[in-house]
Each structure stands twice: as structure tokens, then as C-alpha cells.
Design a protein around this motif. Structure first.
Motif, short mmCIF file in Angstrom:
data_model
loop_
_atom_site.label_atom_id
_atom_site.label_comp_id
_atom_site.label_asym_id
_atom_site.label_seq_id
_atom_site.Cartn_x
_atom_site.Cartn_y
_atom_site.Cartn_z
N ASP A 1 10.61 17.92 -3.34
CA ASP A 1 11.98 18.26 -3.20
C ASP A 1 12.16 19.77 -3.42
OD1 ASP A 1 14.76 18.54 -3.28
OD2 ASP A 1 15.11 16.83 -4.44
N PHE A 2 11.71 20.67 -2.35
CA PHE A 2 11.56 21.91 -2.54
C PHE A 2 12.77 22.97 -3.27
CE2 PHE A 2 9.01 21.14 1.52
CZ PHE A 2 7.88 20.91 0.54
N THR A 3 14.03 22.34 -2.73
CA THR A 3 15.18 23.40 -3.16
C THR A 3 15.18 23.08 -4.95
OG1 THR A 3 16.23 21.16 -2.80
CG2 THR A 3 16.50 23.21 -1.24
N VAL A 4 14.82 21.84 -5.37
CA VAL A 4 15.04 21.58 -6.73
C VAL A 4 13.69 22.37 -7.52
CG1 VAL A 4 14.93 19.89 -8.61
CG2 VAL A 4 16.30 19.17 -6.62
N VAL A 5 12.69 22.25 -6.97
CA VAL A 5 11.60 22.96 -7.45
C VAL A 5 11.78 24.46 -7.45
CG1 VAL A 5 9.06 23.73 -7.24
CG2 VAL A 5 10.09 21.18 -6.65
N GLN A 6 12.27 24.86 -6.49
CA GLN A 6 12.55 26.51 -6.52
C GLN A 6 13.46 26.82 -7.32
OE1 GLN A 6 13.47 26.66 -2.24
NE2 GLN A 6 11.33 26.36 -1.72
N TYR B 1 13.89 30.51 4.14
CA TYR B 1 13.60 31.41 2.71
C TYR B 1 15.09 32.34 2.66
CZ TYR B 1 11.93 34.90 -0.05
OH TYR B 1 11.84 36.12 -1.22
N VAL B 2 15.28 33.10 3.58
CA VAL B 2 16.49 33.81 3.85
C VAL B 2 17.72 33.01 3.49
CG1 VAL B 2 17.89 35.61 5.17
CG2 VAL B 2 15.24 35.56 5.11
N VAL C 1 22.17 20.93 -5.87
CA VAL C 1 21.13 21.24 -7.21
C VAL C 1 21.84 21.38 -8.55
CG1 VAL C 1 19.13 22.53 -8.04
CG2 VAL C 1 19.30 22.13 -5.67
N SER C 2 22.78 22.16 -8.37
CA SER C 2 23.76 22.66 -9.75
C SER C 2 24.18 21.50 -10.37
CB SER C 2 24.81 23.42 -9.34
OG SER C 2 25.68 23.05 -8.08
N GLN C 3 24.86 20.32 -9.56
CA GLN C 3 25.46 19.13 -9.97
C GLN C 3 24.24 18.31 -10.80
OE1 GLN C 3 27.97 17.15 -7.13
NE2 GLN C 3 27.52 15.29 -8.16
N LEU C 4 23.23 18.24 -9.94
CA LEU C 4 21.84 17.36 -10.15
C LEU C 4 21.35 17.80 -11.55
CD1 LEU C 4 20.22 15.19 -8.99
CD2 LEU C 4 18.60 16.78 -8.24
N LEU C 5 21.35 19.15 -11.69
CA LEU C 5 20.59 19.77 -12.91
C LEU C 5 21.48 19.96 -14.07
CD1 LEU C 5 18.32 22.19 -11.16
CD2 LEU C 5 18.13 19.89 -11.73
N PHE D 1 21.71 34.47 -4.32
CA PHE D 1 22.80 35.57 -4.47
C PHE D 1 24.01 35.38 -4.76
CE2 PHE D 1 19.08 38.35 -3.15
CZ PHE D 1 18.85 39.04 -4.50
N VAL D 2 24.68 34.20 -3.98
CA VAL D 2 26.14 33.92 -4.10
C VAL D 2 26.36 32.70 -5.00
CG1 VAL D 2 26.77 35.17 -1.73
CG2 VAL D 2 25.91 32.68 -1.94
N GLY D 3 25.14 32.41 -5.74
CA GLY D 3 25.43 31.39 -6.71
C GLY D 3 25.23 29.96 -5.97
N ASN D 4 24.82 29.89 -5.08
CA ASN D 4 24.55 28.62 -4.35
C ASN D 4 23.36 28.21 -4.38
OD1 ASN D 4 24.59 26.54 -2.73
ND2 ASN D 4 24.90 27.38 -0.64
N PHE D 5 22.96 27.38 -5.37
CA PHE D 5 21.62 27.02 -5.33
C PHE D 5 21.17 25.88 -4.34
CE2 PHE D 5 22.88 27.82 -10.13
CZ PHE D 5 22.19 29.22 -9.90
N GLY D 6 22.08 25.64 -3.34
CA GLY D 6 21.29 24.72 -2.42
C GLY D 6 21.66 23.11 -2.72
#
Lengths: 534, 525, 324
Positions: free
Chosen positions: C287-292, C73-74, C95-99, C81-86
Motif C-alpha cells: 500500500d504505497f501511499t500509506v508506506v510513503q 510522484y509529482v 490516509v489521514s483518516q486511516l492513520l 505540500f497542500v496537506g493531502n496525504f492521499g
């Protein structure tokens, strides 16, 4: 030719047989001021509005014709075109609404509202408009400067709003003006000013005026003729001066009796106890303008303190500051010995619960989309944190305490009469069992007889609950009848303070002397007279 | 042991949208379909927009973010599609259902123990122009084991250290133990051969197409590899487009938004045949939705109850009602396309009275309650489960059916359901057994265990002689038929919606997906 | 004067931002907990029915899912916060590329639908409000009530049946946008999804606007204006409508919220590749990261929309604007 003529007018509800106005006939001559008096629901406003060709939704003319000049505004046989009505309204016949606050568009500065009314009948010349506004504002005793004209309605006192409404009605020098309770909420001085103004305007414009009011004493002084409505029928149409001798209908006679029973003020014992509420050097500002200056006061348990002043004197601002609704103030305030925060949101739950405020306009406390009982129950749950069912019980108890039936709790505020609505607002305030009740002009929009009932109710509640009350009014007589002590506020300063009776009978400050002298002297205490009537 | 991993999964993530939006969307799909049907027939003219070899547009339910570019990790429809277009496997199941060499020109056992196998390679080239060599095959196999990729789990008989390049085009496998079905184990797309130093991010392959664009979950586009060693594919471009559900894909097909609907729900066939310019291509397959009975959970731990349940399934009704006729009867044993299939067993009939009698004779008080868990791993899954509830009720069973979403179904509880519906097939009899029931098979969700069966299996897998082996397999399937843990009620047809402009169709009865995902065979005019 | 005007708004905005950040933080915790509480996990989902426990745990470890939840989570929050969506767990791509493409598609869909819905809903609501019981009122309210009574997906199906059925093949029945082009370059594929969203969103807006405008017509100042001979069109345009700005802004914000929610259903029905259909797929695929990222993104957009609506409401109300 008559200014206006109502001939055999009957108005009903929808297609039913129920008549709101039953075969009314009336003619208004140029320069004539006609007082229209009657109980709430007697059809006063309906008659007045019919002259403007307006019927509230759901009402329809059943019989008769209404003419203003030569133009028809209502004809039961034929519908009047909207263009024809529009040409008359505001130009030939105009209207002063009962409640001036909501009747002004909150988004418009005064100059804009005035311009709108001028433009409606093709007066676009800005110089003419400004000149006219200045003249009318001066006539109704409002400041004529540009800065005042740039104010929004909410930046005016109630009296100022009323004067703006009157000025607007005369924008086009109409031949007929319908005034629906134009002096309600005004202090005695302003009231007299308005009456003088109406006389002046009627004379200079040669305009007919319909003056609707529940204040018979005022109408006798201010009008030429008195028309009494009772259950939709005109039961009296006589010269105002001869009312006391010539009134024939029992209702009119009863009204007259309530005028003539002069009784001394009820003496109220003065109390000396430790204060429920005390302020020291409380000063309240609007922006940079100090509206209330250095007021120190104290209220003992079970005591009523009257705060008397004309509109703009700062009395409502003071009350709002005490209630925590206007946090911008200096000085200290204690409640039951504890310092209270200026802002209501930061006060303790107990303080919020123990200090309750009842407004002049009961709508302020009652949500129109909730039943009045639900509004009260919600207050109980929020302030006392009780369960839903307990809140329900307390609500019923409070409704009974203010003389309402428990089924009134299930009604929406718009279904209640004015007096019932104010009682419901009172119940809402009482449900949280306050120790201090702030009553801000709670009776001023009510009919005479209802006013008396509410004041009676407040007195009995105070006795049974040992309530401390802050009673705000522009009416010194009224203050004397309910408040143990009164203080008089003039331009934000306390100019007079003492036992109410002393303030009324032996005022020391020139302002108070003026206030007392200004015509209230002859008026009876309706409290006593009401008892004799019932 | 041999294996062809993972084809059953092809429909898992595809169903994501249906699952999540649940029955409502399924209902939407159904109503849409019905509405389209009601609007009657109209002029449908289809035309391909591009010239030359044309662009073939294939609709599929559905692509997903999990579609892997690395064939060894492929576990989704999209993953298989990618693998089949970009790569080749050593062997494939052909149009008659039997295995054929593919990238290999021959696969032969060196002796009668089936322990040493020699693979000769065709003259194929990678898309970067270099030749496919024996070293690449050795690299591919070693990569599975060193990186613990899924094929390493299903190829237990392969010893990666005993895979050697004999020359440029020859690879020799020395197995841990004899395995007759060695060639079939290399038909799965996950066993695709990749070049030495393979980088999944830049997938160089030898297949009929190269990858042009990849928008995960949305669309894949391919370009023809005109140098393909088996001849240039039928279309110069291939677009694979994702649809949320079967009925959307059917709508798109009949509106000329796609040329091939690779994921037809058999009950929607009329929508296609009712539109002129479109038709259905179908063929029988070995794929099945099979009920798995858990032998460790009451009451199906009792072989009598399992037998009774097998008699409680009205197979013909399932074929007619759930599959709209697009299926063939099953007999509780796998793969009728395998030459070893035991066709002498009498077809099991729906006999609710007999089932009841068996249960009562065994001392059960009726009804016998069984919990059934299912997901929508195929368009027909829910309907098939619901049909069982009704059919088995006649036979004294009280089936309590629970629907869960796919991720839940395959989650931690998988393998503990007393009764569940699984998607299997497209595997030879030996592979199916190796995966599910023989010798503590890795994916044995029935937990069925039979020593006699294991002995027969172990003997058969090393028996090179076809006749002898067939006799052993017949005994194995006899045991499954009588005491097994799988109810195989039917085998579903491949049902494909086609525009009339598409030609070159062929059946691939032992391969999952439309045409086994061999879209290279299709031409568009 | 100016300072007096801007200060309450500035203060409100600052309070709102602080409140919003707190709310989003809390939401992030809820979203994170909720997605991880779903039965099943992505490793099993990816490996499927032929997964062995060994493979599952290897994949979980490879995806970093074997770390303690609090660490995950952390990590994730720090990234935000640093714009990295994982990275999408399923595809391994950022994720940023995928979306990126999907976001463009959904934004196009919602913006076009909003650009039609908002003026149309306000117009219809206003027309219906003008004369209670008039033919316009009956026609508009009747139509709106009928559409409101229909389940949302039925609206989509009706449109497909009528305009993309076998008789009238006017528009494509499904919308599998080609990701190689922007959505706006494929207008035919936007027609039905946009029309569906407009049809399901307009009734709510129109009915709300009708009530709000009607409330204004019941106010004293409209009667005063009427009795001063001011024309009905002017009463509507200068009195009733401007006074509804604040509440209408709220209703519009709710409508945008509704459109965003509607996008999920509409995208799925039409196989429209967008954020909504991706959210559905990502939940199903765990796909937790995308859902979040998607849920947090939608929440942030909604927060901004509602805050803007509140600011507009304050600016439009002289009483609030001036309040000290």
C-alpha cells in the motif's frame, strides 16, 4: 610549625611495585617559596597534588604521610575522609592548575566561578565576595570592573585565564598554594608580574608556596629554595641562590650548565623573494571591538616571520584570521598571488591544503578517540584526496620527518609525552605538504629541552621543505632564534618590524624596549645550549 | 462453469506482519509460545463482561486495510468476515459439507439439461427494514458484470441478461450452457446478495449482524440483527480483533482478551488445552496446501517426474509433524467432502525407492533438481515446504526452496514457478477443476492441459444423473491421480481455540475460516 | 546582547530548515522509488492467486497505478505540500483518516516510553558515571550490558513470560487496543509494550550518558573544583551535568529515534495497533501511499527532533551561543 610536611612519601601505580614518588621528604615553612623542578614525568605534579590529598586515578600511597598544618592529607596507613579533605582544599591549601583554559568551567562567567570558590567554604555574603574578587583581580593585574567579571573563560586570553586561576587560588587566603607551571604561556612582562605577585602574596598571607616549573632560570629568580626531582626522587634541596655553585646531582648540574652557556643568536640569512602570503591593511574584530588593526605583512618562500607580543596583543587572532578560522576581518589577503576568502570553508581545496596551522595545545588537532596516525591519515585523505593506503604511507613519512617512530602513529594522543604529542600535531600538519605553516606558541607548554628540539626540528623542516612559516610567540628571544624577520604587536598594532636580531638588539618602540628590558636579556638561547648538552 | 472465487486468498494479507518482520517475528512467536507453555498451568477464569446476549470477541490473524465492505470485492479474511456477518448468499455449504439453500428457500433446475434454474427466496429483510426481493438478486448479478467485479470472472456460465425476476420472490437464470453445480457457485461470500442501489460505504445487508465500527486493520465491531430471518444470532455484539500472528492470538485467548481464536496454528494447541477454561474445537475440512507442478517448466513437464515427486512425499509425516495430527491424508485429488469424490483410488504411499527407480528408468541422472517457491500463506506453509525438501531428497530430488514474501509470491512471477505451494480447497470438485485445470481455467498456474479430462468435465457438468456423473468424475480424478499437476498431500483441519463460555459450535467442512465465519451460531455465557 | 545571542541560532534554524526540506525531498524520491521497486504490486496482492491479468490491469487503472511513475510522484508530492496525504490504495480511505487513531496510539506509546526512558537513562548513566568501578557502576553497567546483549524481541518475550505468563497473570500478554477508545484509557494494554521499549532503549541511553558524564569528570575544571573544596554533588549538578547538555541532547534525540524504530517491532510483537505495525502491514500489502506517508512522517519527526537537539546544544554552550 611547618606549613606543610611531606614525610617519607612513596606513591605507586595501583598494586604494582613501580614507584612514581620514591621516599620523598620535604617541609614547607610559612612564607617560603619552593621551586619544584624536574623533567616531565619526574613526579612534580604528583608531589604537588599530594599536598591537596589528591592522587590521580590509579595511583596509591605506599608509604609515608603528608600533612598540611596539623591535618593529614595523605597517610599510607589510613584513608583520609572526603569531608576532611574538602574542608582543607581551597581553604588551607589551594591549587593553580597547569593549563588554565580547560580548568575553568566554560559555562560559568568569571563572577560565577569566583562565587563558587567562595561558597565552597561558606562565604555567601555577596558584598564580601565582590570585594574580595576586586581585590584579588587587582592584585593579579586583571580589570576589576563588572563587565570583565561577566566574561566567559573563552572570552579571555591565555594570560588572563592564568591570572584568574591564580586569583582563585588565593580566594580564602590559604596557608599553602601549589602552583603547577603558573607562568607557562605568559609573556615576559606578565611572567614577572606573576612572580612579583607570588612574592607579595606569600609575604602578605604568610603562605607557603610550591612553584612547579621547568623554567630553571625563572625558579632561581623567584624562589627561596629549589627542590629537584629526578625519576621520582628528590635529588636536590638547596637554596635557590646557591644552585649554580652548590648543585651536586648530575641532573641538576646539567640543568645549570644549560643556563650558563651564553651564545650569540644564530644569524639567519634574510631572504628577498615574492611572498607566499601577503596581507594588506588587515583588521580583525571581535564583535564591534577591533583586535588587530591594519596589519600589512608578507612572507617569502622559506622565510619565517615571527609575530611577537604579550597575551592580548592580538597575535593569535591575527594568525587565526590568516588561517581562515576567524573570518570577521577587513583588508585583503593573498596566497601565492591569489586572493583568499576570509573563511576557511570557502577557500579552495588547494589553499586549505597549503596553509596549515599548529596550535599551542596539540589536543586541538588530535582527536583523543583516534590514534595520532589516524588523525594524520584523515587529514591527508581529506586535504589531498588520496587513497587510504597512500594516506597511510604519507603519514608514516611525516612521522619520520618529525622524528617519531612509525609505531608512534598507532598511539592515542594521551599515550604520548607532551613533546611527542606536539611532534604528532606537526606531522598531522605536514602530511598535506603545506607551503605555509602557522605555528602558534607551539613550544610554550613544553619542557626546556623539548622546546629546543622542536625549534630545531622546525628549522630543519623549513630548510628541507622550503616552508614559509608564521611563528607566533610571546618570547622575543625565541623569535630571534628561529624567525628571519619579526614584527611586534602591541594592542593590535604593529609597533616594530624588521630583522629579528635588530628587533631584539636595537628596539625602537618603547614597548619593545620594555619587552627586551624586562628580564630576557640575561637569558641564554637554549638552542645553542641544548646542543652542547646533548 | 461455476465458481466460488477467492477463498484461498483469505490468509494472504493476514500474514502481512509475519511476512514483513519475517522469520525473526515468526521466531518470536514460536519462542513466546514455548515460553508460555513452560510457565505451566494456572487458574484461568474467563468471564464475559456484558450481559444479555453478551459480546463475543473473536481474534483473527489478521485484519487489513484491504478488507472490503463490498462483498463482491472481498478477497481477505476481514472481507469474508464482513460479508458473512452483513449479508447472505443464495446457498451455503452446510455443516455436513453439502450445499444448502440459504437466502434462497430452494434452487432447482427446470429441466434435465441444467440450463434453466429457478431460485425461490426466503422472507428476509434488509437492515433498513425493507424486504429482500427478486429484483435485488437480479440487481446484484447484473452489478457483478456491469462493474466487472470478481464474481463475473468465476460465473462464466451466467448470462446477466438472462436473469429475470418472475415475481417478488422468484428469480430465473437461463445459463449460457448447462451447469449442474449452479447452486454451489452461489456459496461464496463474494456472491452475497446486496440491495438495489447498493452503496459499499453504507453497507445495508440482510445478514445476522450490522456493522457498528470499522477500523481497517485493527478491529471490526458488529451489532446483532434481531430480526434476522434465520433467527437472532447467539451474541448481541460481535467484536473481531486483529492479531499479528497465531501465537499472539493464543496468548490473548488464554488471557481472556478474546473468546474465540479463529486462526490457530495447530502446533500451538497445547497452549490452549493446557489452560483450564479453554479448549480446542476442530473438524476436518477440504482445505489444503497443495504443491503446484508447472507442466511448462523442466523437469516437471515430464509426467514421470511428476509421478516420482508424488511418491516422494511422506504424507503421514506431514500430518504428524507439521500439523500436529490436525489433518487428514490427501491422495492428489480434491475435496473428499464432495459426494462425487473418488475414494476407490489406492492411497499413495511414501516410496522413495520407487521414485528413484522411476527417475532412473526414465534416464534422469540423480539428483533431479527442482526449484520450489513458497510464501507463508498459512502458518504451516514454511514447515511443509521444508519437510518436502528433506523427504524428496531421499527419493533422488534436489529441491531448491526459495521463500518470498506474499506480495512477491503473487506478483508477476506467479504462474511461472516450476514448483510452488498454494492454498486451495473449500470448493466442489467441479469448481476446483473449473478454477485450476479444466478448459484453460483462468487460474491455471500449473498450465496442465488434458483433452480427455476436458471432455469428461464438459460431459459431467451437464449430466444431471448423479450415478452417471459420479462415474465420469471418477474417471476425471483417475486422470489427475495419474498424470496431474497437483500434489494434494493432506487436508487441514479447522482448529479453533475457544473459551469454555462459548457454546453452539458446529463444523463447516467445505467453508474457509472458523465455522465458515458463521459467528452467529456461537453464544457466550 | 539579545540580538547577538539569537542570531546564530536563528541562522542555524533557517539553514537547517532549508537543508531539511532538501533532505526530505530527496528522501521522498528515494521512498517513492523504493516502494515502487518492490516486487509485486498492490493490485495483484489485493486480487491474489485467482487474479486474472484483465482484473489486475483494471484494478491498477482504477487505483491510478497505470500512470507514468513521474506523474504519480509529482501528484503525490504536490498533495503532500497542500496537506493531502492521499488515499490508501488498499482501503480507499484517506490516509489521514486511516492513520489518525494509529498515530494517537503510537504517540502515546512513544511519549510514555520516552517520558520514562529519558529521565531513567540519564539518571542511571549519571549514577554509574560518578565513581568508575563502584558497586553502582558495576551493577548498572552490568545490567545494561546484559540487556544490550539480548535481541530486542527476547526482552518482550521475557516480560510476557514473567508478567503475563501462567503464574503471574498481572498484565495482558497482547495489546489489541480498542480503537473506539484512546490508548491512555486502556492503560493495562500499554504496560508491556511500554516496558519493553523502556528496557530496550534505556541501556543505550544510560551507557552513552555514562561516557559523556565521565568525559566531563576528566576535564580540568572538575579537578579544579574538587581541589577548591567544592562538594561532589555540586560538581556533578553544576559542573559535569550542565556541560553535557549538548551531547546529551544528541543522545536523547538518538534515543527518540530508537524508540520510534523500536515501536515497529514492539507493536508487531504485541499486536498493538499503531503506526509501526501499520507500516509493516502496508509494506507487505504494497500500500504505497500509506508506506510513503508513514516513512516521510517519521523522517520529518526525526528531523525536527535532531534540529531541536542541535539548538539546545548551541543554547547550552556559551562559546557557540556567542559565536559570530
Amino acid at each position: 610549625m611547618s606549613t606543610a610536611q611531606i614525610s617519607n612519601l612513596s606513591i605507586g601505580i595501583g598494586v604494582s611495585d613501580t614507584l612514581i614518588i620514591d621516599d620523598a621528604s620535604l617541609s614547607i615553612e610559612p612564607g617560603e617559596i619552593i621551586g619544584l623542578v624536574g623533567e616531565t614525568g619526574s613526579g612534580k605534579s604528583t608531589i604537588g597534588l599530594s599536598l591537596l590529598g589528591y592522587l590521580s586515578p590509579g595511583l596509591s600511597p605506599k608509604d609515608g604521610v603528608v600533612r598540611v598544618g596539623e591535618e593529614e592529607t595523605i597517610n599510607a596507613e589510613a584513608s583520609i575522609g572526603p569531608a576532611q579533605l574538602r574542608a582543607l582544599r581551597g581553604k588551607v591549601v589551594s591549587y593553580v592548575p597547569q593549563d588554565p583554559g580547560p580548568s575553568l568551567n566554560p559555562r560559568f562567567r568569571l563572577e560565577r566561578t569566583f562565587l563558587e570558590h567562595m561558597r565552597a567554604h561558606n562565604e555567601h555574603d555577596e558584598l564580601v565576595v565582590v570585594e574580595r574578587r576586586r581585590k584579588l583581580f587587582e592584585a593579579v593585574g586583571l580589570p576589576t570592573d563588572t563587565e570583565f567579571a561577566k566574561r566567559f573563560p573563552h572570552e579571555l586570553s591565555g594570560g588572563q585565564q592564568q591570572r584568574v586561576a591564580i586569583a582563585l587560588a588565593f580566594a580564602h587566603s590559604p596557608s599553602l598554594v601549589v602552583m603547577d607551571e603558573p607562568t607557562t604561556g605568559l609573556d615576559a612582562a606578565t611572567k614577572n608580574l606573576v612572580v612579583a605577585l607570588i612574592h607579595d602574596l606569600a609575604r602578605t598571607h604568610n603562605a607557603g608556596i610550591i612553584f612547579i616549573s621547568h623554567d630553571l632560570e625563572l625558579l632561581i629568580r623567584a624562589t627561596n629554595r629549589l627542590v629537584v626531582l629526578y625519576h621520582g626522587r628528590i635529588v636536590e634541596n638547596i637554596a635557590s641562590a646557591s644552585v649554580e655553585s652548590a648543585a651536586k646531582h648530575p641532573y641538576t648540574q646539567r640543568l645549570v650548565r644549560s643556563l650558563t652557556h651564553t651564545t650569540a643568536l644564530t644569524p639567519i640569512a634574510e631572504t628577498e623573494t615574492t611572498p607566499v602570503l601577503a596581507t594588506r591593511e588587515l583588521s580583525v574584530s571581535y564583535g564591534k571591538k577591533e583586535v588587530v588593526q591594519s596589519v600589512s605583512l608578507a612572507i617569502a618562500p622559506g622565510e619565517t616571520l615571527g609575530i611577537v607580543g604579550e597575551s592580548g596583543s592580538g597575535k593569535t587572532t591575527l594568525a587565526r584570521a590568516i588561517a581562515g578560522l576567524h573570518p570577521q576581518h577587513t583588508g585583503t589577503m593573498t596566497f601565492a598571488g591569489d586572493i583568499v576568502n576570509p573563511a576557511v570553508a570557502r577557500r579552495t581545496a588547494e589553499q586549505r591544503q597549503k596553509i596549515q596551522y599548529v596550535f599551542q595545545n596539540p589536543w586541538s588537532a588530535l582527536n583523543p578517540r583516534r590514534t595520532v596516525g589516524a588523525s594524520a591519515a584523515l587529514a591527508a585523505r581529506r586535504l589531498l584526496g588520496v587513497t587510504r593506503s597512500e594516506a597511510q604511507e604519507r603519514t608514516i613519512a611525516a612521522f619520520q620527518a618529525v622524528g617519531l617512530r612509525s609505531d608512534h602513529a598507532d598511539a592515542f594522543p594521551q599515550r604520548l609525552s607532551g613533546g611527542q604529542r606536539q611532534r604528532a600535531a606537526l606531522a598531522r600538519a605536514l602530511v598535506s605538504e603545506p607551503t605555509l605553516l602557522i605555528c602558534d606558541e607551539v613550544t610554550s607548554s613544553l619542557d626546556l629541552t623539548v622546546q629546543a628540539e622542536i625549534v630545531d626540528l622546525l628549522r630543519s623542516l623549513q630548510e628541507s621543505r622550503k616552508l614559509a612559516m608564521l611563528f607566533i610567540t610571546h618570547d622575543l628571544n625565541l623569535a630571534a632564534s628561529i624567525a628571519h624577520r619579526s614584527l611586534v604587536l602591541y594592542q593590535g598594532e604593529v609597533v616594530e618590524e624588521g630583522p629579528s636580531r635588530q628587533v631584539l638588539t636595537a628596539p625602537s618602540h618603547p614597548y619593545t624596549i620594555g619587552l627586551v628590558a624586562h628580564g630576557n636579556a640575561g637569558r641564554a638561547s637554549f638552542l645553542e645550549s641544548d646542543r652542547s648538552v646533548s | 462453469m461455476s465458481g466460488k472465487p477467492l477463498s484461498p486468498r483469505s490468509s494472504r494479507l493476514q500474514r502481512t506482519l509475519r511476512r514483513r518482520a519475517g522469520r525473526t517475528l515468526a521466531a518470536v512467536a514460536g519462542i513466546t509460545a514455548a515460553a508460555l507453555l513452560l510457565t505451566g498451568c494456572a487458574t484461568g477464569s474467563s468471564s464475559s463482561t456484558s450481559g444479555g446476549g453478551g459480546t463475543l470477541r473473536v481474534g483473527i490473524v489478521s485484519l487489513s486495510d484491504a478488507d472490503a465492505l463490498d462483498p463482491a470485492s472481498a478477497s481477505t479474511t476481514g472481507g469474508y468476515v464482513i460479508a458473512r456477518q452483513l449479508f447472505d448468499t443464495l446457498s451455503e455449504y452446510g455443516t455436513d459439507g453439502s450445499w444448502q439453500p440459504q437466502l434462497a428457500s430452494s434452487i432447482t433446475a427446470d429441466d434435465s439439461t441444467a440450463k434453466v434454474w429457478t431460485v425461490e427466496l426466503n422472507d428476509a429483510t434488509w437492515s433498513d427494514g425493507t424486504a429482500v426481493t427478486a429484483d435485488d438478486v437480479v440487481y446484484t448479478v447484473k452489478r457483478w458484470f456491469s462493474e466487472k467485479l470478481p464474481p463475473s470472472g468465476s460465473l462464466a456460465f451466467v448470462d446477466p441478461d438472462q436473469v429475470v425476476a418472475k415475481d417478488d420472490k422468484t428469480v430465473q437464470f437461463t445459463l449460457k450452457y448447462g451447469t449442474v453445480t449452479f447452486p454451489e457457485a452461489f456459496t461464496s461470500p463474494t456472491t452475497s446478495i446486496v440491495p438495489t442501489g447498493f452503496d459499499p460505504a453504507n453497507p445495508i445487508g440482510s445478514g445476522p449482524y450490522t456493522l457498528k465500527t470499522n477500523d481497517p486493520g485493527v478491529q471490526l465491531t458488529f451489532e446483532a440483527n434481531t430480526d434476522y430471518f434465520r433467527g437472532a444470532p447467539g451474541s448481541s455484539e460481535l467484536d473481531v480483533i486483529s492479531f499479528a500472528d497465531s501465537s499472539s492470538a493464543v496468548s490473548a485467548l488464554t488471557a481472556n482478551q478474546i473468546d474465540v481464536d479463529a486462526s490457530m496454528d495447530p502446533t500451538l494447541v497445547d497452549l490452549v488445552t493446557g489452560t483450564s477454561g479453554y479448549s480446542i474445537y476442530n473438524y476436518h475440512t477440504s482445505g489444503t496446501l497443495t504443491w503446484v507442478m508447472n507442466t511448462q517448466q523442466k523437469p516437471l513437464d515430464d509426467p514421470v517426474v511428476r509421478q516420482a515427486l508424488m511418491l516422494s512425499v511422506d504424507r503421514q509425516a506431514l500430518v504428524d509433524q507439521v500439523y500436529n495430527g490436525y489433518a487428514t491424508l490427501g491422495n492428489d485429488i480434491f475435496n473428499p467432502f464432495d459426494p462425487m469424490y473418488n475414494s476407490s483410488l489406492p492411497q499413495r504411499e511414501y516410496s522413495p525407492a520407487a521414485a528413484k527407480a522411476m527417475l532412473e528408468a526414465a534416464g534422469y541422472s540423480l539428483p533431479v533438481t527442482v526449484e520450489l517457491t513458497g510464501t507463508d500463506n498459512q502458518p504451516t506453509s514454511v514447515k511443509q515446504n521444508e519437510a518436502l525438501v528433506k523427504q524428496a531428497a531421499e527419493a533422488g530430488f534436489n529441491i531448491e526452496y526459495t521463500y518470498v514474501d506474499s506480495a512477491t509470491f503473487y506478483g508477476d512471477a506467479y504462474g511461472t514457478y516450476p514448483l510452488s505451494l498454494s492454498y486451495w480447497g473449500y470448493l466442489g470438485i467441479f469448481d476446483q477443476a473449473a478454477f485450476t485445470i479444466a478448459n484453460n481455467a483462468p487460474y491455471n498456474s500449473s498450465h496442465w492441459q488434458n483433452d480427455q479430462y476436458d471432455e469428461l468435465y464438459n460431459e459431467a457438468i451437464t449430466t444431471v444423473d448423479d450415478t452417471k456423473r459420479k462415474a465420469l468424475v471418477a474417471q476425471m480424478q483417475q486422470i489427475e491421480y495419474q498424470t496431474g499437476a497437483y500434489i494434494v498431500p493432506l487436508f487441514a483441519d479447522a482448529v479453533i481455540g475457544l473459551s469454555d463460555s462459548v457454546t453452539g459450535t458446529a463444523s463447516y467442512p467445505n467453508s474457509d475460516g472458523a465455522f465458515g465465519y458463521n459467528f452467529r451460531i456461537l453464544s457466550i455465557s | 546582547m539579545r540580538r547577538q545571542y539569537s542570531s546564530p541560532v536563528t541562522r542555524m534554524v533557517l539553514t537547517r530548515i532549508a537543508l531539511g526540506i532538501g533532505m526530505l525531498l530527496l528522501l521522498s524520491l528515494i521512498v517513492f522509488t523504493a516502494t515502487h521497486a518492490l516486487p509485486g504490486d498492490i493490485a495483484r496482492t489485493m486480487l491474489g492467486q485467482t487474479a486474472t491479468d484483465e482484473q489486475v490491469s483494471a484494478l491498477r487503472s482504477q487505483l491510478g497505478l497505470d500512470r507514468p511513475l513521474i506523474v504519480q510522484y509529482v501528484d503525490w508530492l504536490g498533495g503532500l505540500f497542500v496537506g493531502n496525504f492521499g488515499t490508501s490504495l488498499a482501503s480507499g480511505t484517506p490516509v489521514s483518516q486511516l492513520l489518525a487513531v494509529l498515530l494517537g496510539n503510537t504517540a502515546t506509546l512513544v511519549l510514555i516510553a520516552g517520558a520514562i526512558t529519558i529521565p531513567l537513562g540519564i539518571l542511571l548513566g549519571t549514577v554509574a558515571a560518578r565513581r568508575p568501578g563502584s558497586a553502582w557502576d558495576v551493577a548498572i553497567s552490568g545490567t545494561m550490558q546484559t540487556i544490550l546483549a539480548l535481541p530486542e524481541f527476547v526482552v518482550g518475550i521475557l516480560l510476557v513470560t514473567v508478567f503475563a505468563g501462567k503464574f503471574l497473570r498481572l498484565v495482558p500478554p497482547t495489546s489489541p487496543l480498542d480503537p473506539r477508545m484512546s490508548a491512555i484509557e486502556q492503560p493495562a494494554l500499554l504496560i508491556l509494550p511500554v516496558a519493553t521499549m523502556v528496557l530496550i532503549a534505556v541501556p543505550h541511553l544510560a551507557e552513552s550518558v555514562k561516557t559523556l558524564v565521565r568525559d566531563q569528570f576528566a576535564m580540568g575544571y572538575t579537578l579544579t573544583a574538587r581541589l577548591a573544596g567544592i562538594s561532589e554533588p555540586r560538581i556533578l549538578s553544576r559542573y559535569a551535568l550542565p556541560n553535557t547538555t549538548g551531547p546529551v541532547a544528541q543522545v536523547v534525540a538518538i534515543t527518540i529515534n530508537y524508540l520510534l524504530g523500536g515501536a515497529v517491532a514492539v507493536e508487531t510483537v504485541f499486536s498493538f495497533p499503531g503506526i509501526g505495525s501499520e507500516l509493516v502491514a502496508a509494506v507487505s500489502g504494497r500500500d504505497f501511499t500509506v508506506v510513503q506517508v508513514i516513512t516521510m512522517g517519521i523522517a520529518t519527526v526525526m528531523f525536527v527532533v535532531f534540529t531541536l537537539a542541535d539548538i539546545l546544544g548551541i543554547l547550552a554552550n556559551p562559546k557557540l551561543r556567542n559565536r559570530i
